[in-house]
Design a protein around this motif. Structure first.
Motif, mmCIF file in Angstrom:
data_model
loop_
_atom_site.group_PDB
_atom_site.id
_atom_site.type_symbol
_atom_site.label_atom_id
_atom_site.label_comp_id
_atom_site.label_asym_id
_atom_site.label_seq_id
_atom_site.Cartn_x
_atom_site.Cartn_y
_atom_site.Cartn_z
ATOM 1 N N ARG A 34 -19.371 42.027 11.608
ATOM 2 C CA ARG A 34 -19.205 42.419 10.212
ATOM 3 C C ARG A 34 -18.300 41.461 9.447
ATOM 4 N NH1 ARG A 34 -23.036 44.626 11.512
ATOM 5 N NH2 ARG A 34 -23.423 46.868 11.757
ATOM 6 N N ALA A 35 -17.915 40.367 10.062
ATOM 7 C CA ALA A 35 -17.053 39.391 9.405
ATOM 8 C C ALA A 35 -17.749 38.803 8.183
ATOM 9 C CB ALA A 35 -16.682 38.278 10.382
ATOM 10 N N PRO A 36 -16.978 38.391 7.162
ATOM 11 C CA PRO A 36 -17.593 37.881 5.921
ATOM 12 C C PRO A 36 -18.547 36.712 6.146
ATOM 13 C CG PRO A 36 -15.260 38.323 5.580
ATOM 14 C CD PRO A 36 -15.516 38.513 7.049
ATOM 15 N N MET A 37 -18.232 35.826 7.095
ATOM 16 C CA MET A 37 -19.077 34.654 7.303
ATOM 17 C C MET A 37 -20.461 35.020 7.828
ATOM 18 S SD MET A 37 -17.679 32.915 10.827
ATOM 19 C CE MET A 37 -19.100 31.845 10.890
ATOM 20 N N TRP A 38 -20.602 36.231 8.382
ATOM 21 C CA TRP A 38 -21.880 36.655 8.932
ATOM 22 C C TRP A 38 -22.742 37.401 7.912
ATOM 23 C CZ3 TRP A 38 -24.167 35.239 13.327
ATOM 24 C CH2 TRP A 38 -23.380 34.662 14.328
ATOM 25 N N GLN A 39 -22.171 37.704 6.751
ATOM 26 C CA GLN A 39 -22.924 38.483 5.769
ATOM 27 C C GLN A 39 -24.154 37.724 5.267
ATOM 28 O OE1 GLN A 39 -20.267 39.794 2.681
ATOM 29 N NE2 GLN A 39 -19.058 41.091 4.054
ATOM 30 N N SER A 40 -23.985 36.427 4.998
ATOM 31 C CA SER A 40 -25.124 35.632 4.534
ATOM 32 C C SER A 40 -26.169 35.493 5.635
ATOM 33 C CB SER A 40 -24.660 34.256 4.075
ATOM 34 O OG SER A 40 -23.972 33.581 5.122
ATOM 35 N N ALA A 41 -25.709 35.380 6.884
ATOM 36 C CA ALA A 41 -26.647 35.293 8.010
ATOM 37 C C ALA A 41 -27.444 36.582 8.141
ATOM 38 C CB ALA A 41 -25.887 34.999 9.306
ATOM 39 N N ALA A 42 -26.767 37.714 7.940
ATOM 40 C CA ALA A 42 -27.459 38.999 8.028
ATOM 41 C C ALA A 42 -28.495 39.149 6.917
ATOM 42 C CB ALA A 42 -26.440 40.138 7.955
ATOM 43 N N MET A 43 -28.169 38.693 5.721
ATOM 44 C CA MET A 43 -29.121 38.760 4.604
ATOM 45 C C MET A 43 -30.330 37.878 4.886
ATOM 46 S SD MET A 43 -26.456 38.698 1.384
ATOM 47 C CE MET A 43 -27.780 38.581 0.200
ATOM 48 N N LEU A 44 -30.077 36.684 5.423
ATOM 49 C CA LEU A 44 -31.172 35.785 5.770
ATOM 50 C C LEU A 44 -32.060 36.405 6.847
ATOM 51 C CD1 LEU A 44 -32.616 33.015 5.760
ATOM 52 C CD2 LEU A 44 -30.914 32.251 7.444
ATOM 53 N N LEU A 45 -31.436 36.986 7.845
ATOM 54 C CA LEU A 45 -32.182 37.593 8.942
ATOM 55 C C LEU A 45 -33.040 38.750 8.445
ATOM 56 C CD1 LEU A 45 -32.756 37.738 11.969
ATOM 57 C CD2 LEU A 45 -30.703 39.138 12.236
ATOM 58 N N GLU A 46 -32.470 39.593 7.597
ATOM 59 C CA GLU A 46 -33.211 40.748 7.089
ATOM 60 C C GLU A 46 -34.407 40.307 6.253
ATOM 61 O OE1 GLU A 46 -32.223 45.113 5.160
ATOM 62 O OE2 GLU A 46 -30.822 43.448 4.849
ATOM 63 N N ALA A 47 -34.218 39.292 5.415
ATOM 64 C CA ALA A 47 -35.322 38.791 4.602
ATOM 65 C C ALA A 47 -36.401 38.167 5.470
ATOM 66 C CB ALA A 47 -34.803 37.772 3.587
ATOM 67 N N ALA A 48 -35.988 37.410 6.476
ATOM 68 C CA ALA A 48 -36.951 36.751 7.358
ATOM 69 C C ALA A 48 -37.777 37.772 8.135
ATOM 70 C CB ALA A 48 -36.225 35.809 8.316
ATOM 71 N N VAL A 49 -37.139 38.862 8.559
ATOM 72 C CA VAL A 49 -37.855 39.909 9.294
ATOM 73 C C VAL A 49 -38.969 40.499 8.433
ATOM 74 C CG1 VAL A 49 -37.606 42.276 10.146
ATOM 75 C CG2 VAL A 49 -36.042 40.503 10.929
ATOM 76 N N MET A 50 -38.671 40.790 7.183
ATOM 77 C CA MET A 50 -39.679 41.360 6.299
ATOM 78 C C MET A 50 -40.803 40.369 6.031
ATOM 79 S SD MET A 50 -38.664 44.432 5.716
ATOM 80 C CE MET A 50 -39.716 44.876 4.353
ATOM 81 N N ILE A 51 -40.447 39.092 5.808
ATOM 82 C CA ILE A 51 -41.465 38.076 5.525
ATOM 83 C C ILE A 51 -42.368 37.874 6.737
ATOM 84 C CG2 ILE A 51 -41.808 35.610 5.079
ATOM 85 C CD1 ILE A 51 -39.231 35.728 3.383
ATOM 86 N N LEU A 52 -41.771 37.797 7.920
ATOM 87 C CA LEU A 52 -42.557 37.578 9.130
ATOM 88 C C LEU A 52 -43.474 38.766 9.423
ATOM 89 C CD1 LEU A 52 -39.868 35.881 11.392
ATOM 90 C CD2 LEU A 52 -42.028 34.860 10.653
ATOM 91 N N TRP A 53 -43.025 39.979 9.093
ATOM 92 C CA TRP A 53 -43.903 41.137 9.316
ATOM 93 C C TRP A 53 -45.115 41.065 8.397
ATOM 94 C CZ3 TRP A 53 -45.808 45.175 6.369
ATOM 95 C CH2 TRP A 53 -46.496 46.156 7.101
ATOM 96 N N TRP A 54 -44.887 40.724 7.134
ATOM 97 C CA TRP A 54 -46.012 40.590 6.210
ATOM 98 C C TRP A 54 -46.932 39.445 6.641
ATOM 99 C CZ3 TRP A 54 -48.074 43.824 3.013
ATOM 100 C CH2 TRP A 54 -47.293 44.828 2.440
#
Length: 352
Positions: free
Chosen positions: A238-258
């Motif tokens: 949950r560290a601040p530096m991981w927030q952007s990584a989490a956003m990228l990961l979440e977006a990539a998951v949705m794109i890859l599913w579509w």
């Protein structure tokens, strides 16, 4: 046929045995995990019981082949068309590891992860070397879906590792960094391959022999990236530096599913052209499981996405795809048995 002839035929089969047989364990285990995710424990237990016999048997046969016919294994490892099939052993081991982890066998699952990790590392450099120094193809003919098994193996390790390592606020960021890096490695290789794949399909002459069940791994590798990313997302620190990584990961998951959803009609169109237009008969060789596994993985990834994002409609979709994957598994088993019986009958007639 005498016992000596039977033993000779068995030895010949073992010498030519392809690691692609492990796609059977991958498909069976993934169906078990998909039904577990969908809270259908009876169906999950049935496929787990089947894979409890399939995976160890295939492992014993592969070890026997390595001991009895090391030169045959060596030739496959140096063949650009065969070397990537060894990644099915890595993927099948991790899929089976997830199965047994659901049932409390954490130590055994951890051992499978360690062995799979070592194999993945060795095979990764070997396969890259083979492509760089031994691939003398002048066209993209050698570019078939089997290359994507490297990606499938990578993401299957991420799934099992995320399952085994229960992250919390005090977890080491190093483990998360390694898993996020492995997931990204798989996605980057997928981006490279998918470009080559569409170049092959769109700009080079395509005939019915070029289309094989392994092409379905194009969709399956995207689906397993969805499953791996969805599992990894809540494990990130949950560290601040991981927030952007989490956003990228979440977006990539949705794109890859579509993307994987869009690919299903494309692959059906290719198969329809081969079997309905070009009149090519269905082939139930062991590679048929390379088309069953992706469908099962799509059901698992869709179920995971439904539970993570609370999409009820996706849950129903996952149930339907899981049922279709089970039917495809059953048809493939029957077809494979018929193919093996016909093959054995031909061998008997030729030796008579």
């Amino acid at each position: 046929m005498t016992d000596q002839d039977s033993g000779r035929d068995t030895g010949r089969w073992l010498r030519k045995m392809s690691p692609a047989w492990f796609t059977l364990a991958m498909a069976t285990g993934t169906l078990s995990n998909a039904f577990w995710q969908l809270d259908m424990k009876t169906a999950s237990g049935l496929f787990h019981a089947l894979n409890g016999g399939i995976y160890p048997l295939l492992l014993v046969l592969l070890l026997a082949r390595a001991l009895c016919f090391p030169r045959a294994v060596y030739r496959d490892l140096l063949d650009p068309r065969q070397v990537f099939t060894f990644f099915t052993l890595v993927a099948a081991s991790c899929v089976f590891g997830v199965e047994i982890s659901y049932r409390g066998w954490m130590a055994t699952a951890t051992l499978l992860l360690i062995v799979a990790g070592v194999l993945w590392l060795v095979l990764g450099y070997v396969s890259f070397g083979v492509l760089a120094f031994r691939n003398d193809e002048q066209q993209a003919d050698v570019t078939h879906g089997g290359w994507l098994l490297w990606i499938v193996a990578t993401q299957s390790m991420v799934i099992l590792a995320t399952r085994l390592f229960q992250f919390d606020q005090g977890s080491s960021s190093l483990a998360a960094l390694l898993l996020f890096g492995a997931w990204g490695f798989g996605v980057m290789w997928y981006a490279i391959f998918i470009t080559i794949f569409f170049n092959r399909v769109s700009f080079l002459k395509l005939n019915e022999r070029d289309i094989n069940p392994v092409y379905w791994v194009v969709m399956g590798s995207a689906a397993i990236s969805v499953e791996a990313g969805a599992q990894l997302l809540p494990a990130l620190p949950r560290a601040p530096m991981w927030q952007s990584a989490a956003m990228l990961l979440e977006a990539a998951v949705m794109i890859l599913w579509w993307w994987s959803s869009w690919l299903i009609p494309v692959l059906l169109m290719l198969d329809g052209w081969k079997h309905l237009v070009r009149r090519e008969p269905l082939d139930f060789r062991p590679t048929v499981w390379a088309s069953v596994f992706p469908v099962a993985m799509y059901a698992l990834a869709t179920g995971r996405l439904a539970s993570t994002e609370h999409f009820g409609l996706l849950h129903e979709l996952a149930l339907g795809v899981g049922a279709l994957a089970s039917l495809a598994w059953l048809v493939s088993v029957v077809g494979l048995l018929v193919w093996l019986l016909k093959r054995r009958s031909r061998q008997k007639r030729s030796s008579a």
